[in-house]
Every structure is written in C-alpha cells, then in structure tokens.
Design an enzyme around this catalytic site. Structure first.
Site, mmCIF file in Angstrom:
data_model
loop_
_atom_site.group_PDB
_atom_site.id
_atom_site.type_symbol
_atom_site.label_atom_id
_atom_site.label_comp_id
_atom_site.label_asym_id
_atom_site.label_seq_id
_atom_site.Cartn_x
_atom_site.Cartn_y
_atom_site.Cartn_z
ATOM 1 N N SER A 49 0.849 -1.190 0.000
ATOM 2 C CA SER A 49 0.000 0.000 0.000
ATOM 3 C C SER A 49 0.886 1.241 0.000
ATOM 4 C CB SER A 49 -0.884 0.008 1.238
ATOM 5 O OG SER A 49 -0.066 0.113 2.405
ATOM 6 N N ASP A 81 -1.499 -1.895 -4.018
ATOM 7 C CA ASP A 81 -2.847 -1.839 -3.464
ATOM 8 C C ASP A 81 -3.314 -0.394 -3.341
ATOM 9 O OD1 ASP A 81 -5.169 -2.835 -2.312
ATOM 10 O OD2 ASP A 81 -4.348 -2.900 -0.290
ATOM 11 N N GLY A 178 -10.609 -2.663 7.916
ATOM 12 C CA GLY A 178 -10.329 -2.606 9.337
ATOM 13 C C GLY A 178 -10.880 -3.789 10.116
ATOM 14 N N ARG A 256 -2.029 -7.838 10.846
ATOM 15 C CA ARG A 256 -1.640 -6.870 11.877
ATOM 16 C C ARG A 256 -1.939 -7.407 13.281
ATOM 17 N NH1 ARG A 256 -3.084 -0.828 9.610
ATOM 18 N NH2 ARG A 256 -2.599 -1.198 7.408
ATOM 19 N N ARG A 277 15.452 -9.995 16.958
ATOM 20 C CA ARG A 277 15.221 -11.235 16.220
ATOM 21 C C ARG A 277 14.345 -12.180 17.020
ATOM 22 N NH1 ARG A 277 21.513 -12.320 15.438
ATOM 23 N NH2 ARG A 277 21.306 -11.680 17.636
#
Length: 304
Positions: A49, A81, A178, A256, A277
């Site tokens: 995006s 996107d 969302g 997310r 890491r």
C-alpha cells in the site's frame, strides 16, 4: 521471476477458488506469508500500500518480493494496493510490479472510467495488469477512508469494464476495511455478487475481507491489547463469496493482529530479552498460521 497476477486470477476463476492477497510492510510479514504459501503449495499475491511504501521504501519492498520469488518455486505476484497517486502507479510499473490497482472509487463514474482507462493504456504495453474498483466499502485502512458503503451497481459494472479494459474488478458487496467491519454479524450481499458475476466476465476482487480470527484477538488482548468489539467477515460468507465468483481476497487486518499478538506474548513472557530477532520471530510464526488458515479457506492449496 514474478508471476503475472492476471494469469493467477484467471486460473482461480476457472478452478473456482481464490488467490490470497496479503499486504506486506517488512521482512517478517513477508516471510510468514511466503512460508505458509510454500508449505501449502499455494499461489500468493504480495501487496504494498502507499502506507507500506512510505514506511519501508518501494525499492526495498520490491527487492524483498523479488528475492522471495527467486528462492521459492510457488507463484508469487507483486501488487500495488489502492493506488490513487498516478506517479506512484507509474513507478510501480517501472519497478516491475505484476499488477497495479487504480482506486478511483472516490471519483465520479465518468472520471473513474477516464483515469482507469489511462492507467490501462500505460500498463498493458508493459505486461502489467490493472485492478479497478467500482462502489465503495466502509471503514478505514491507512489513508483510505469511507464512512458509507456504496454497493456496486450491476449495469454500471458491465459498462465500466467494457469502457476501461481493466483486468479485474474490486466490487462492493458489504465488506469494510479494518477490524470493526460490522456492528453485529457479517452480512455480505451474495445475491448482488451473483448478479455482477453474470454480467462481468473478468475476475472479481473482495476488499475488506479479513476474518479477524478470534484466537489471535484473544491472544493479543491477553497480553495487553485493547481491541474492543472487533468483527470480521465470517468464514461461511467468505466461502460463499468465493463460490460465486470472487477470485482475489484481500487481507491486511488479520496480519496486523497476528503480528501484534506474537510480539506482545513474547515481550510479556520474556521481558529480559531485548533481541529484535527473538521478539519478531513469534510474530512471523503467528502470521504464518493466519495465512495458512486463509489459504485453506480460499481453496488454493496445491494450486501453485
């Protein structure tokens, strides 16, 4: 070498499954997605995006995706996107993206046709395919905000595709960007989708299609997230959408939440460990699990 998005979607249309489109922002997200696709031998579309490009840099993201395509035998496509900036779309074409989306859903019908047609004229000569959007979905994703859902009109969709020559079309049938898609249960207009499918022969795309997995939500909240009443598209309705013509399903929110859940859990359980890491590896693992579940839901296992 990157796969052509158009080829992947026409195969999906013929085979009655959908290809997962997953947004990437960094290395760990990409690795989780690709590991899932490799494990299940599924094609995959990695998408950037405008927000991801601002965060990570377009060239960096392109290098990551090209490396993934080179190192793995599955079909991997790279997609822009929600492209609204024509200069960004031109740059994506120049950098070798498999496909670009021109998002003119906020424009008048006539202006959407005009600018989509212009983007198509740029891309087809370069072997790049174009996704367009007609109608709007609700919610918010980065700088893409719509307060209202405007369903795609069937007759307008047919006219739009004919006049623009776009390769696939994002339709509005009740989804929302969302994690807060619905006040109650998910409610997609499958009857409208069937009507559009009858009139429009190119592959159809579903935005705002995250299912918001309850297990990941609970994990994130267990370790400190404050998500409230989240609600995604039900798996049953997503299966119906694929059955009736959706060939590309966009997912971002689920990734997310999975990333957040993985990071929160590790930091809470091992507060003495500050190695990035170690912190980010669990996020990569939770993303892989979410993507595996979505690939199975879309029935693209073994289609790479």
């Amino acid at each position: 070498m990157l796969a052509k998005t158009k080829d992947l979607l026409y195969l999906a249309q013929k085979g009655h499954y959908a290809v997962g489109h997953f947004n990437i922002n960094n290395l760990e997200t990409l690795q989780g997605i690709v590991r899932a696709a490799v494990k299940l031998n599924s094609p995959v579309i990695l998408a950037t995006s405008a927000g991801a490009i601002d965060y990570a840099g377009m060239e960096y993201l392109v290098c990551l995706v090209n490396t993934a395509a080179k190192l793995n035998k599955i079909s991997i496509a790279l997609h822009l996107d929600h492209g609204r900036d024509l200069n960004l779309i031109r740059k994506a074409i120049d950098l070798g993206y498999s496909s670009v989306m021109f998002d003119g859903s906020h424009l008048s019908f006539e202006d959407n046709i005009k600018l989509t047609k212009k983007v198509v004229s740029w891309t087809h000569a370069r072997g790049v395919s174009v996704e367009a959007e007609l109608g709007t979905i609700g919610g918010a994703e980065e700088n893409i905000i719509s307060r209202n859902i405007i369903y795609t009109d069937t007759a307008a969709a047919k006219e739009f595709v004919t006049k623009t020559g776009c390769d696939f079309l994002a339709v509005a049938i009740g989804t929302s960007h969302g994690a807060y898609k619905f006040s109650g249960k998910s409610n997609l207009n499958i009857s409208l989708l069937k009507e559009i499918r009858d009139k429009v022969k190119i592959p159809l795309v579903l935005h705002g299609a995250s299912t918001v997995p309850l297990a990941m939500v609970k994990q994130a909240e267990q370790y400190g997230a404050k998500l409230g009443h989240v609600c995604g598209v039900s798996e049953a309705q997503l299966k119906l959408a694929v059955k009736h013509g959706i060939c590309k399903v966009n997912t971002d929110t689920d990734l997310r939440i999975a990333f957040d859940a993985g990071v929160r859990k590790f930091i809470k359980e091992k507060p003495q460990d500050f190695d990035p890491r170690h912190i980010l590896a669990p996020a990569r693992d939770t993303i892989q699990k979410v993507v595996e579940d979505k690939i199975k839901l879309l029935r693209s296992v073994g289609k790479a």
